[in-house]
Design a protein around this motif. Structure first.
Motif, PDB file in Angstrom:
ATOM      1  N   GLU A 162       0.830  -1.210   0.000  1.00  0.00           N
ATOM      2  CA  GLU A 162       0.000   0.000   0.000  1.00  0.00           C
ATOM      3  C   GLU A 162       0.864   1.260   0.000  1.00  0.00           C
ATOM      4  N   GLU A 163       2.034   1.160   0.607  1.00  0.00           N
ATOM      5  CA  GLU A 163       2.963   2.297   0.612  1.00  0.00           C
ATOM      6  C   GLU A 163       3.413   2.621  -0.815  1.00  0.00           C
ATOM      7  N   GLN A 164       3.656   1.573  -1.634  1.00  0.00           N
ATOM      8  CA  GLN A 164       4.047   1.795  -3.024  1.00  0.00           C
ATOM      9  C   GLN A 164       2.889   2.392  -3.820  1.00  0.00           C
ATOM     10  N   VAL A 165       1.674   1.917  -3.577  1.00  0.00           N
ATOM     11  CA  VAL A 165       0.503   2.457  -4.261  1.00  0.00           C
ATOM     12  C   VAL A 165       0.351   3.942  -3.920  1.00  0.00           C
ATOM     13  N   ALA A 166       0.539   4.296  -2.669  1.00  0.00           N
ATOM     14  CA  ALA A 166       0.423   5.693  -2.236  1.00  0.00           C
ATOM     15  C   ALA A 166       1.502   6.552  -2.881  1.00  0.00           C
ATOM     16  N   ARG A 167       2.724   6.021  -2.989  1.00  0.00           N
ATOM     17  CA  ARG A 167       3.814   6.778  -3.618  1.00  0.00           C
ATOM     18  C   ARG A 167       3.543   7.010  -5.105  1.00  0.00           C
ATOM     19  N   ILE A 168       3.044   5.977  -5.790  1.00  0.00           N
ATOM     20  CA  ILE A 168       2.733   6.105  -7.215  1.00  0.00           C
ATOM     21  C   ILE A 168       1.586   7.092  -7.410  1.00  0.00           C
ATOM     22  N   CYS A 169       0.557   6.991  -6.577  1.00  0.00           N
ATOM     23  CA  CYS A 169      -0.587   7.898  -6.655  1.00  0.00           C
ATOM     24  C   CYS A 169      -0.138   9.345  -6.447  1.00  0.00           C
ATOM     25  N   ALA A 170       0.692   9.576  -5.450  1.00  0.00           N
ATOM     26  CA  ALA A 170       1.175  10.933  -5.166  1.00  0.00           C
ATOM     27  C   ALA A 170       2.014  11.467  -6.322  1.00  0.00           C
ATOM     28  N   ALA A 171       2.837  10.608  -6.922  1.00  0.00           N
ATOM     29  CA  ALA A 171       3.688  11.039  -8.032  1.00  0.00           C
ATOM     30  C   ALA A 171       2.854  11.483  -9.227  1.00  0.00           C
ATOM     31  N   PHE A 172       1.755  10.784  -9.508  1.00  0.00           N
ATOM     32  CA  PHE A 172       0.938  11.140 -10.663  1.00  0.00           C
ATOM     33  C   PHE A 172      -0.085  12.219 -10.344  1.00  0.00           C
ATOM     34  N   GLU A 173      -0.379  12.461  -9.073  1.00  0.00           N
ATOM     35  CA  GLU A 173      -1.204  13.615  -8.712  1.00  0.00           C
ATOM     36  C   GLU A 173      -0.414  14.902  -8.911  1.00  0.00           C
ATOM     37  N   ARG A 174       0.889  14.846  -8.561  1.00  0.00           N
ATOM     38  CA  ARG A 174       1.753  16.011  -8.742  1.00  0.00           C
ATOM     39  C   ARG A 174       1.996  16.276 -10.223  1.00  0.00           C
ATOM     40  N   SER A 175       2.198  15.205 -10.995  1.00  0.00           N
ATOM     41  CA  SER A 175       2.551  15.358 -12.403  1.00  0.00           C
ATOM     42  C   SER A 175       1.849  14.290 -13.241  1.00  0.00           C
ATOM     43  N   PRO A 176       0.609  14.562 -13.681  1.00  0.00           N
ATOM     44  CA  PRO A 176      -0.111  13.559 -14.469  1.00  0.00           C
ATOM     45  C   PRO A 176       0.464  13.356 -15.866  1.00  0.00           C
ATOM     46  N   TRP A 177       1.404  14.199 -16.278  1.00  0.00           N
ATOM     47  CA  TRP A 177       2.040  14.070 -17.594  1.00  0.00           C
ATOM     48  C   TRP A 177       3.185  13.069 -17.559  1.00  0.00           C
ATOM     49  N   LYS A 178       3.571  12.649 -16.390  1.00  0.00           N
ATOM     50  CA  LYS A 178       4.752  11.803 -16.214  1.00  0.00           C
ATOM     51  C   LYS A 178       4.565  10.460 -16.909  1.00  0.00           C
ATOM     52  N   SER A 179       5.628   9.939 -17.488  1.00  0.00           N
ATOM     53  CA  SER A 179       5.570   8.618 -18.117  1.00  0.00           C
ATOM     54  C   SER A 179       5.791   7.544 -17.050  1.00  0.00           C
ATOM     55  N   THR A 180       5.332   6.337 -17.350  1.00  0.00           N
ATOM     56  CA  THR A 180       5.522   5.237 -16.399  1.00  0.00           C
ATOM     57  C   THR A 180       7.001   4.882 -16.277  1.00  0.00           C
ATOM     58  N   ASN A 181       7.756   5.049 -17.359  1.00  0.00           N
ATOM     59  CA  ASN A 181       9.204   4.766 -17.286  1.00  0.00           C
ATOM     60  C   ASN A 181       9.902   5.761 -16.357  1.00  0.00           C
ATOM     61  N   ARG A 182       9.551   7.025 -16.483  1.00  0.00           N
ATOM     62  CA  ARG A 182      10.173   8.046 -15.624  1.00  0.00           C
ATOM     63  C   ARG A 182       9.789   7.833 -14.164  1.00  0.00           C
ATOM     64  N   ALA A 183       8.501   7.539 -13.909  1.00  0.00           N
ATOM     65  CA  ALA A 183       8.058   7.276 -12.537  1.00  0.00           C
ATOM     66  C   ALA A 183       8.757   6.059 -11.968  1.00  0.00           C
ATOM     67  N   SER A 184       8.956   5.062 -12.793  1.00  0.00           N
ATOM     68  CA  SER A 184       9.652   3.853 -12.362  1.00  0.00           C
ATOM     69  C   SER A 184      11.076   4.172 -11.900  1.00  0.00           C
ATOM     70  N   ARG A 185      11.765   5.006 -12.678  1.00  0.00           N
ATOM     71  CA  ARG A 185      13.131   5.382 -12.308  1.00  0.00           C
ATOM     72  C   ARG A 185      13.152   6.214 -11.033  1.00  0.00           C
ATOM     73  N   GLU A 186      12.230   7.189 -10.936  1.00  0.00           N
ATOM     74  CA  GLU A 186      12.215   8.085  -9.780  1.00  0.00           C
ATOM     75  C   GLU A 186      11.836   7.366  -8.490  1.00  0.00           C
ATOM     76  N   LEU A 187      10.895   6.427  -8.578  1.00  0.00           N
ATOM     77  CA  LEU A 187      10.397   5.752  -7.379  1.00  0.00           C
ATOM     78  C   LEU A 187      11.108   4.435  -7.082  1.00  0.00           C
ATOM     79  N   ALA A 188      11.983   4.006  -7.994  1.00  0.00           N
ATOM     80  CA  ALA A 188      12.696   2.723  -7.857  1.00  0.00           C
ATOM     81  C   ALA A 188      11.701   1.563  -7.720  1.00  0.00           C
ATOM     82  N   ILE A 189      10.674   1.598  -8.562  1.00  0.00           N
ATOM     83  CA  ILE A 189       9.659   0.553  -8.625  1.00  0.00           C
ATOM     84  C   ILE A 189       9.621   0.088 -10.077  1.00  0.00           C
TER      85      ILE A 189
END
Length: 153
Positions: free
Chosen positions: A21-48
Motif C-alpha cells: 500500500e505504501e508503493q501504491v500511495a507513492r505512485i498515486c502521489a507522483a501522478f497527482e503532482r505530475s499527471p504528464w509523467k511517463s511510467t518509465n520516468r516514474a519507475s526510475r524516480e520511485l525505484a519501482i
C-alpha cells in the motif's frame, strides 16, 4: 521394486509479489503532482518496476492514459500562403512531370529551444481531460529535408 507416487507440482506455487500500500500511495502521489509523467520516468524516480507502476495505475487506481490533442493556431495570412503554394506546384507540374522526379522524401524538424514532439505525451486520469497543447509556430528551428530521386539524393 519400490513404486513412488505423488506430484511435484502440488503445494504452493510461486506468486507475483503483492504491491504494498505504501508503493501504491507513492505512485498515486507522483501522478497527482505530475499527471504528464511517463511510467518509465516514474519507475526510475520511485525505484519501482515499470510493470508495477503500470499495473497500479490501471488496475488499482483505475487511471487511463489520454493522449493530448495538438493544435496549431492559424493566422489570416495562412490561407493565402497555401493557395500560392498550390498554384506554384500546379504550375511546376504543368511544365514537366514533377510527380516522377521524387521517389521518396522525408523531413525532420529540430527546435533550437529543445522542444520535442508531444506525440507520445499522455495525461493519466479517470476521465478525458480534453486538454490541448498549442503548437508554437515560427520558433527558431532547423528543418532537415532529404529526397531520393531516380537521378540523385
Amino acid at each position: 521394486m519400490v513404486v513412488l507416487s505423488g506430484c511435484l507440482c502440488k503445494g504452493k506455487r510461486p506468486r507475483r509479489p503483492r504491491v504494498l500500500e505504501e508503493q501504491v500511495a507513492r505512485i498515486c502521489a507522483a501522478f497527482e503532482r505530475s499527471p504528464w509523467k511517463s511510467t518509465n520516468r516514474a519507475s526510475r524516480e520511485l525505484a519501482i518496476p515499470q510493470s508495477t507502476v503500470w499495473h497500479v495505475l490501471t488496475v488499482r487506481l483505475h487511471l487511463k492514459p489520454y493522449r493530448l490533442q495538438l493544435i496549431q493556431a492559424l493566422t489570416n495570412d495562412d490561407k493565402r500562403k497555401r493557395m500560392e503554394f498550390c498554384n506554384s506546384m500546379l504550375e511546376m507540374m504543368g511544365r514537366r512531370n514533377l510527380h516522377f522526379t521524387f521517389n521518396f522524401s522525408d523531413e525532420a524538424t529540430f527546435h533550437l529551444s529543445g522542444t520535442v514532439s508531444h506525440y507520445y505525451v499522455h495525461i493519466w486520469g479517470t476521465e478525458h481531460p480534453h486538454e490541448t497543447v498549442e503548437h508554437e509556430r515560427d520558433s527558431p528551428k532547423v528543418n532537415v529535408f532529404c529526397a531520393v530521386s531516380q537521378d540523385k539524393v
